[in-house]
Each structure stands twice: as C-alpha cells, then as structure tokens.
Design an enzyme around this catalytic site. Structure first.
Site, PDB file in Angstrom:
ATOM      1  N   HIS A  55       0.855  -1.198   0.000  1.00 13.23           N
ATOM      2  CA  HIS A  55       0.000   0.000   0.000  1.00 13.23           C
ATOM      3  C   HIS A  55       0.893   1.252   0.000  1.00 13.23           C
ATOM      4  O   HIS A  55       0.965   1.979   0.991  1.00 13.23           O
ATOM      5  CB  HIS A  55      -0.876  -0.059   1.252  1.00 13.23           C
ATOM      6  CG  HIS A  55      -1.989   0.918   1.325  1.00 13.23           C
ATOM      7  ND1 HIS A  55      -1.853   2.246   1.016  1.00 13.23           N
ATOM      8  CD2 HIS A  55      -3.279   0.756   1.709  1.00 13.23           C
ATOM      9  CE1 HIS A  55      -3.003   2.871   1.206  1.00 13.23           C
ATOM     10  NE2 HIS A  55      -3.891   1.976   1.632  1.00 13.23           N
TER      11      HIS A  55
ATOM     12  N   GLU B 111      -0.849   1.609  -5.461  1.00 12.34           N
ATOM     13  CA  GLU B 111      -0.710   0.374  -4.702  1.00 12.34           C
ATOM     14  C   GLU B 111      -0.671  -0.861  -5.607  1.00 12.34           C
ATOM     15  O   GLU B 111      -1.456  -0.979  -6.550  1.00 12.34           O
ATOM     16  CB  GLU B 111      -1.878   0.249  -3.719  1.00 12.34           C
ATOM     17  CG  GLU B 111      -2.052   1.482  -2.845  1.00 12.34           C
ATOM     18  CD  GLU B 111      -3.352   1.472  -2.084  1.00 12.34           C
ATOM     19  OE1 GLU B 111      -3.842   0.369  -1.743  1.00 12.34           O
ATOM     20  OE2 GLU B 111      -3.904   2.561  -1.823  1.00 12.34           O
TER      21      GLU B 111
END
Length: 284
Positions: free
Chosen positions: A154, A257
């Site tokens: 992330h 991400e």
C-alpha cells in the site's frame, strides 16, 4: 561492502532499522514489516510518511509501504481493515550486502493466525535497497486446506503537490470508483487527482509512472504477481477526519498500490506459494 550500515533504534516503543549504503538511505519498521522511508542520495524522499503517524503496538503506521495481508480493504467476515500483518511484529531473518553494494533484508512474520482468519501460512518480505527499492511479499499455505488471499503493498509516494502531478500508464484501463459507489469507468488519459480519489484498476499489473513537475522527477512503479492497481488520495475533507494525517498532509502524497484484489483473490492450495512485488525507481 564497506560503507553499508544497518543500525536499530526505537521510535516510541517501535523498533526500526536505519539503512545507508552507497546508493540510498532507508528506514524499515519491524512493526508491520514496513518500509517507512527510501531516499536515494541527492534526491528528495520517495515515500511519504505522515508527520502525525502513530508508533504504537497494534496501530498501523500511516505512510511508507504498509503490508496489507491476508486480506485487502474491509472484509465481510470481519477482522481489522487491511488484515493483521501491518500491525504485528516482524522478525529480521537475514541481512546482507549484495555484490553490487545493495542492501538486502529478509523479514518474516512469526504469527500468521488470527481469530478472524482460518488460514495457516508463512509470510516473508524481501527488501532490497539500492538505486531502486524492491519489495517482495511471499506467502506459503502451510495448512491442510486451500485458502483465498488478497493483499497489497500500500505504497504512499511523496509528491510536491497532489493536484499538480499525474499518474501515467493507466489510460484505457477499467476501474471501479470507490468514491462514487463503486461505479465502473474507463480511464481517459493520465490520472489526475482533485478531491477524494479512490480507484481500483481491475486485472492490472502495468507499470505506472508518477509525473511530478514540482520536484522535476518521475517515479516509476513496476509490479509483478498482482492483479490490481489502486490509486488513492483522501482529499481535503476526508484528511480532516484522519487523526494521523495533518490537514494539509494529503497535498504531498499519493498512493499507487500493488494489489491482489479481494474480488480476484489468489486461491492457494496446501504448500503452494505466491509472491507480489514492486520495484520503485526515480528518473530525472
């Protein structure tokens, strides 16, 4: 190799590793197995880390590259958002200097069970710090039944001004707009970011590039083993509701991400392995 240094210190009660070699500086947190900072010599920081990030047991650290595992996003069956790997303590399993002077760390997560998850797995992340930052997340199903996994690296990127940058490499790709009730769209041109942006590009593992005129650089993000790309920025209104993000902090970050999406979860049979990875580099 002479010149490579790895030292450990505490932020609050959280152990972090400071790495410096001929190419770059980096900081890695053992809490969450998370890269917090990557800065090639002579360059601005590549990753964004919130100045209001919380360093405490059981809390997620806002910024860097959180490890979302064994599920990504919220989960109908319950459990913490983005899984439990990002709030557990990892172990430094190996540390070495490669022949070309890059630094390699191998971290493992000793505890991969949770009341909200009935799987059994081993989990490791390999971090290589050089001119590029390479992060790989590898899991093996060590249980006796198949298990579905969604996951993400992330990554928060440091940018001069979110409204001045664009993300190249997703034109023509289908995405679900999480900020617009998951409506489906097709990306027209490069991604620009104004207001809240939360887009999930499905069946996508293409290379993306953040074009940042303010810092006069391009950040190239290569991915493998994933089946989705998420582009996220909370925008002003949502950022004001986030205790660990300054009111204007959203202006200096964008998440691109590398993800295995819940709707396209990887089904692992006993003893099978799966790896997702990202390679991040800066081009002037």
């Amino acid at each position: 190799m002479e010149g490579t240094q790895v030292t450990q210190r505490l932020i609050n009660k959280i152990a972090v590793l400071d790495i410096e070699n001929a190419f770059a500086r980096a900081v890695v947190s053992l809490h969450g197995g998370q890269v917090l900072s990557f800065q090639p010599h002579g360059e601005e920081k590549v990753l964004w880390l919130s100045p209001d990030a919380v360093y405490d047991e059981g809390k997620a650290i806002r910024g860097g590259i959180p490890v979302c595992w064994p599920w990504f996003s919220k989960r109908a069956e319950g459990g913490p958002n983005h899984g439990f790997a990002r709030t557990n303590l990892w172990r430094l399993k190996e540390q070495c200097t490669l022949e070309d002077g890059e630094t390699r760390l191998l971290l493992s997560l000793p505890e991969t069970t949770h009341a909200a998850w009935d799987g059994s797995a081993s989990l490791e992340t390999e971090i290589i710090i050089g001119k590029e930052l390479k992060v790989s997340l590898t899991m093996q199903n060590i249980g006796e039944k198949s298990v579905a996994i969604s996951q993400a690296l992330h990554t928060y990127f440091n940018v001069s001004d979110v409204e001045a940058v664009s993300v190249e490499g997703l034109a023509g790709k289908r995405y679900l707009d999480e900020a617009d009730n998951q409506k489906a769209y097709v990306q027209q041109g490069d991604v620009t970011l104004k207001g809240e942006v939360d887009r999930t590009y499905v069946n996508n593992s293409d290379t993306c590039t953040i074009i940042d005129p303010g810092l006069k650089r391009r950040i190239v993000i290569r991915k493998s083993g994933s089946n989705g790309t998420v582009v996220w920025n909370p925008g002003a209104e949502l950022a004001r509701q986030m205790a660990d993000v300054p009111d204007q902090g959203y202006r200096h970050m964008v998440c691109v991400e590398t993800a295995t999406l819940p709707a396209l979860a990887v089904q692992l049979e006993p003893q099978e392995t799966h790896t997702i990875s990202t390679c991040i580099s800066v081009v002037r």
